[in-house]
Design an enzyme around this catalytic site. Structure first.
Site, PDB file in Angstrom:
ATOM      1  N   ARG A  37      43.032  46.806  32.638  1.00 27.82           N
ATOM      2  CA  ARG A  37      44.425  46.976  32.240  1.00 27.82           C
ATOM      3  C   ARG A  37      44.802  48.421  32.431  1.00 27.82           C
ATOM      4  NH1 ARG A  37      47.506  48.588  27.865  1.00 27.82           N
ATOM      5  NH2 ARG A  37      49.405  47.381  27.559  1.00 27.82           N
ATOM      6  N   SER A 106      48.802  36.084  26.397  1.00 29.53           N
ATOM      7  CA  SER A 106      48.980  36.658  25.060  1.00 29.53           C
ATOM      8  C   SER A 106      50.025  35.851  24.310  1.00 29.53           C
ATOM      9  CB  SER A 106      49.478  38.107  25.144  1.00 29.53           C
ATOM     10  OG  SER A 106      48.492  38.942  25.665  1.00 29.53           O
ATOM     11  N   LYS A 135      47.584  49.948  21.789  1.00 26.15           N
ATOM     12  CA  LYS A 135      48.740  49.532  22.579  1.00 26.15           C
ATOM     13  C   LYS A 135      49.996  49.872  21.799  1.00 26.15           C
ATOM     14  CE  LYS A 135      48.928  45.639  24.804  1.00 26.15           C
ATOM     15  NZ  LYS A 135      48.864  44.185  25.129  1.00 26.15           N
TER      16      LYS A 135
END
Lengths: 213, 213
Positions: A37, A106, A135
């Site tokens: 990511r 998600s 995040k």
């Protein structure tokens, strides 16, 4: 396909280690899956990292998942792609991806989880289960009750991500998670391999304790 | 497939108009191709804009190209993808894309153009031919001599992009460009349709004048 411990690489908190270095150390410790990511790299640089992680995960028999970029996942020969709620819609990704390609999504509620599974998601990840610093956009956590409700509602593996570490991984598994995804608990550790090893032991113990395998 | 006037949408300089609104006005003026380029939108929002532009371009018989994101291009049913030198490599994109899918590549030299064409590029775009304010990272222009050299070296359509407007589009075509790609000259205009119309006339005149069609 086991998702017990799923490690999301993050160079920003990786103490100077590259995505591939983090992945190599995590796989050495027994990580079941690695997710690449990085929203800051150019596509070309992301693909280069993906090729490196593909080699590391193939050698270590771990799954390799790319966040968001299905095109990069396909170009690198990854096992799958992970889609957030503002990424490519599941149905679009499913049309483009070849048969057997893993698509994870998600979710933040039972409804989103059920919708994802109806659309063909191979796993869902409650994100974030707890509040987290990794995040910026993840908000506060949905909590273990939502996790347990999702686990009861769907038939695919349910992961939890967000604020999970040694101190709470046991309760996350006990609440019904099939696995946990971690960023800072592994990527931010001075010894990534040891951190993975420790979490894997705790997950195994929690599954044993709950009569699950 | 004509690439005479290829319009790259840019909401940042679009005077409050959306990508789709800019595309609709450009197609109404006779734009041959629309490229959706936005590095700031989430994938989901980019795809929504792509679906809108797909409808506009299909109705107006213009090509629709998505910048960088092959997955979004495929999901939206675009005609092609445009790849910069830090985007997905051409050979990776070619493997993922279906037959007949257009892949264009930004180049900065005869060598890059020849490499792209050898790899199956459907067109190449010298970027930037002149210096420009629209793309922060584009650097100073390569100039018309490089454009002419690329035109002599390769067999696919050669576009030029960067700093092109009414004042110089004639010399760009005269130097050998098969078409021009524009951002600010169209997207920044108060009347997008009229700006496209004017550029199309100048391109046609320059091609007539040079004995080209």
């Amino acid at each position: 396909m086991a998702y017990d411990l799923y490690v999301v690489t993050d160079e920003a908190i990786g103490r100077g280690r590259t995505h591939a270095e983090l992945a190599r150390s995590a796989v050495a410790g027994g990580a079941d899956a690695i997710q690449l990511r990085d929203k800051t790299l150019s596509c070309r640089d992301l693909l280069a990292a993906a090729h490196e992680i593909r080699a590391v995960t193939s050698a270590g028999d771990a799954l390799f998942i790319v966040n968001d970029r299905l095109d990069v996942a396909l170009a690198a020969g990854a096992d799958g792609v992970h889609l957030g709620q503002s990424d490519l819609p599941l149905e679009s990704a499913r049309r483009i991806a070849p048969p057997g390609f893993i698509i994870g999504v998600s979710v933040g509620s039972v409804e989103e989880a059920a919708f994802a599974v109806a659309g063909g998601a191979d796993y869902v990840a409650l994100s974030p289960v707890f509040s987290t610093g990794s995040k910026e956009d993840a908000g506060s956590g949905y909590g273990l009750a939502v996790l347990a409700a999702i686990r009861s509602a769907v038939s695919v593996p349910v992961l939890a991500i967000g604020g999970i570490g040694c101190h709470n991984v046991g309760e996350v598994i006990a609440a019904g998670a099939d696995g946990v995804a971690v960023i800072s608990a592994v990527v931010g550790a001075s010894d990534v391999t040891a951190a993975v090893c420790g979490l894997k032991s705790l997950i195994a113990a929690a599954k044993e304790g709950g009569g699950r395998r």
